[in-house]
Design an enzyme around this catalytic site. Sequence first.
Site, PDB file in Angstrom:
ATOM      1  N   LYS A   1      -2.025  46.227 111.415  1.00 38.76           N
ATOM      2  CA  LYS A   1      -2.287  46.730 110.061  1.00 38.76           C
ATOM      3  C   LYS A   1      -1.005  46.828 109.247  1.00 38.76           C
ATOM      4  O   LYS A   1      -0.970  46.488 108.065  1.00 38.76           O
ATOM      5  CB  LYS A   1      -2.976  48.089 110.137  1.00 38.76           C
ATOM      6  CG  LYS A   1      -4.356  48.061 110.792  1.00 38.76           C
ATOM      7  CD  LYS A   1      -5.075  49.387 110.650  1.00 38.76           C
ATOM      8  CE  LYS A   1      -4.481  50.487 111.524  1.00 38.76           C
ATOM      9  NZ  LYS A   1      -4.778  50.320 112.954  1.00 38.76           N
ATOM     10  N   LYS A   2       0.049  47.316 109.885  1.00 46.67           N
ATOM     11  CA  LYS A   2       1.319  47.474 109.172  1.00 46.67           C
ATOM     12  C   LYS A   2       1.918  46.114 108.788  1.00 46.67           C
ATOM     13  O   LYS A   2       2.393  45.927 107.663  1.00 46.67           O
ATOM     14  CB  LYS A   2       2.303  48.266 110.037  1.00 46.67           C
ATOM     15  CG  LYS A   2       1.961  49.746 110.167  1.00 46.67           C
ATOM     16  CD  LYS A   2       2.028  50.452 108.830  1.00 46.67           C
ATOM     17  CE  LYS A   2       1.793  51.932 108.923  1.00 46.67           C
ATOM     18  NZ  LYS A   2       1.839  52.616 107.601  1.00 46.67           N
TER      19      LYS A   2
ATOM     20  N   ARG B   1     -13.452  49.962 121.548  1.00 46.54           N
ATOM     21  CA  ARG B   1     -12.584  50.743 122.437  1.00 46.54           C
ATOM     22  C   ARG B   1     -12.950  52.217 122.427  1.00 46.54           C
ATOM     23  O   ARG B   1     -12.891  52.898 123.450  1.00 46.54           O
ATOM     24  CB  ARG B   1     -11.114  50.577 122.001  1.00 46.54           C
ATOM     25  CG  ARG B   1     -10.526  49.211 122.281  1.00 46.54           C
ATOM     26  CD  ARG B   1      -9.201  49.046 121.546  1.00 46.54           C
ATOM     27  NE  ARG B   1      -8.274  50.111 121.898  1.00 46.54           N
ATOM     28  CZ  ARG B   1      -7.330  50.567 121.076  1.00 46.54           C
ATOM     29  NH1 ARG B   1      -7.201  50.054 119.860  1.00 46.54           N
ATOM     30  NH2 ARG B   1      -6.508  51.527 121.475  1.00 46.54           N
TER      31      ARG B   1
ATOM     32  N   ASP C   1       8.194  50.810 105.486  1.00 47.72           N
ATOM     33  CA  ASP C   1       7.132  51.811 105.652  1.00 47.72           C
ATOM     34  C   ASP C   1       7.437  52.681 106.862  1.00 47.72           C
ATOM     35  O   ASP C   1       8.365  52.412 107.631  1.00 47.72           O
ATOM     36  CB  ASP C   1       5.784  51.101 105.830  1.00 47.72           C
ATOM     37  CG  ASP C   1       4.588  52.022 105.602  1.00 47.72           C
ATOM     38  OD1 ASP C   1       4.790  53.216 105.286  1.00 47.72           O
ATOM     39  OD2 ASP C   1       3.450  51.545 105.772  1.00 47.72           O
ATOM     40  N   LYS C   2       6.633  53.701 107.023  1.00 47.60           N
ATOM     41  CA  LYS C   2       6.715  54.634 108.153  1.00 47.60           C
ATOM     42  C   LYS C   2       5.323  54.818 108.727  1.00 47.60           C
ATOM     43  O   LYS C   2       4.321  54.776 108.014  1.00 47.60           O
ATOM     44  CB  LYS C   2       7.300  55.964 107.672  1.00 47.60           C
ATOM     45  CG  LYS C   2       7.013  57.161 108.562  1.00 47.60           C
ATOM     46  CD  LYS C   2       5.828  57.981 108.013  1.00 47.60           C
ATOM     47  CE  LYS C   2       5.440  59.086 108.987  1.00 47.60           C
ATOM     48  NZ  LYS C   2       4.139  59.711 108.601  1.00 47.60           N
ATOM     49  N   HIS C   3       5.248  54.995 110.047  1.00 47.63           N
ATOM     50  CA  HIS C   3       3.962  55.281 110.687  1.00 47.63           C
ATOM     51  C   HIS C   3       4.135  56.442 111.655  1.00 47.63           C
ATOM     52  O   HIS C   3       5.166  56.559 112.322  1.00 47.63           O
ATOM     53  CB  HIS C   3       3.445  54.067 111.458  1.00 47.63           C
ATOM     54  CG  HIS C   3       2.160  54.346 112.190  1.00 47.63           C
ATOM     55  ND1 HIS C   3       0.933  54.357 111.558  1.00 47.63           N
ATOM     56  CD2 HIS C   3       1.918  54.666 113.495  1.00 47.63           C
ATOM     57  CE1 HIS C   3      -0.002  54.658 112.439  1.00 47.63           C
ATOM     58  NE2 HIS C   3       0.572  54.853 113.610  1.00 47.63           N
ATOM     59  N   SER C   4       3.130  57.300 111.725  1.00 50.65           N
ATOM     60  CA  SER C   4       3.117  58.399 112.691  1.00 50.65           C
ATOM     61  C   SER C   4       1.899  58.257 113.588  1.00 50.65           C
ATOM     62  O   SER C   4       0.827  57.845 113.127  1.00 50.65           O
ATOM     63  CB  SER C   4       3.063  59.752 111.973  1.00 50.65           C
ATOM     64  OG  SER C   4       2.799  60.800 112.895  1.00 50.65           O
TER      65      SER C   4
ATOM     66  N   THR D   1      -3.316  61.529 106.260  1.00 49.56           N
ATOM     67  CA  THR D   1      -2.591  61.485 104.994  1.00 49.56           C
ATOM     68  C   THR D   1      -3.530  61.265 103.814  1.00 49.56           C
ATOM     69  O   THR D   1      -3.372  61.878 102.749  1.00 49.56           O
ATOM     70  CB  THR D   1      -1.525  60.365 105.044  1.00 49.56           C
ATOM     71  OG1 THR D   1      -0.578  60.686 106.061  1.00 49.56           O
ATOM     72  CG2 THR D   1      -0.808  60.219 103.715  1.00 49.56           C
TER      73      THR D   1
ATOM     74  N   SER E   1      -2.981  47.500 117.638  1.00 47.93           N
ATOM     75  CA  SER E   1      -3.776  48.151 116.595  1.00 47.93           C
ATOM     76  C   SER E   1      -2.890  48.689 115.478  1.00 47.93           C
ATOM     77  O   SER E   1      -3.139  48.449 114.288  1.00 47.93           O
ATOM     78  CB  SER E   1      -4.601  49.289 117.216  1.00 47.93           C
ATOM     79  OG  SER E   1      -5.345  49.968 116.228  1.00 47.93           O
TER      80      SER E   1
END
Length: 436
Positions: free
Chosen positions: A186-187, A167, A79-82, A119, A182
Amino acid sequence: MLFKELISKKRLGKELTKNEINWFISNLTNNNLSEGPIASLAMAICLKGMTFDERVQLTLAMKNSGKTLSWDLPGPIIDKHSTGGVGDTVSLVLAPVLAACGAYVPMISGRGLGHTGGTLDKFDSIPGYNTSPNETLLRRVVSTVGCAIIGQTNELAPADKRLYAIRDVTGTVESIDLITASILSKKLAAGLEGLVIDVKYGNGAFMQDFNEASNLAKSLVTVSNKSGCKTTALVTDMNQPLSQSIGNSLEVLAAIDILKGSSKDYRLLEVSNSLGVSILCSSNICKTKKEAQLLISAVLSSGKAAEKFSQMVSELGGANDFFEKPQNYLTPSNIQKNIYCKKTGYVNKINTKNLGNILILLGGGRQKVEDAIDYSVGMKLLIELGSYVEKNQPLCTLYARDQVSFNIAEKEIIESFEIGENKENYDNKIIIEHFE
């Protein structure tokens, strides 16, 4: 165990044990702790920090606070995260590209946050597309198509949802320790074997300071690798929008143009390619960067990546011919008009964050969680940082729902571009740093 002792311990800068962190997350998830003590510990972490071992334990405890997915597929689960930006349409391009390269991509994405686009909001502009499928449908789409872009369910990392809400109202969102846990909880709950992270830096990013962005990238890579997920990260420029298109439907069209091979949106192309090369190498699909680049070029030019996008949309409820005829399904804006430069000179600065906020003013983002989104509105930039422009040259095309919002956005857009007689030095590198 007395929770106040954990607060005192961290307030003094001491390291929390694995058992203490697990106890905290367990009681947080089960609502056995009130918001006040949780906020106190979050503040102590924000002020005193955590060691990498603590970050790993916190990440794993949050990951295990709910359901975790496991996969049995013939290719790597990646996967990818930004960290979020303006015009950041990479996920729409990269997920089908990676699937076409032989990977499996269960991409858990989010909605718009502040001035940054989400997204899921882009996919919600596609009629029928289901961003919240049940697990059975998710597994079927990932296994048959190779990718599925969906939202986080309440079952994945529920501790993160409660901790983030606290937070958010206590001034501890910016803690790199807590951001790391955080994002990764999730990932990792999605059962990933590999991950590539795009950490944005610049005036349109949450991390506007390069050192902070670099530290976050190092933290994410270190903690994720120590947690058993092979991870790399890139720090990329967000001193101007990543894509020429800003707005949900417009960004869907921008992604489709890239997958069709008809796009000149070079910044979006470069970041998508660089992230793809990084994870194809780290997940051992490719042995060298050159091999990875050739593979990405091949799946784009052959139409294989485009086919994956079309199949994903169809399998998740969209029209079978959406990719071929998106204009038949995406709602057009009521007003489409150019905005013009007011002076001649060089574009020395773009207030990227302000452009993201203008999309919200147009109705294309949320000021409150319950706000409805107008997916048709946005802007398409016709100039870029460093450009020489003439007075009355088109600056962008603005897409609005009515004349009132158009007029407000027009003024704000013009003020977002700083045009001077002399060209200022600007490092136009898009990929700033790479971490492995």
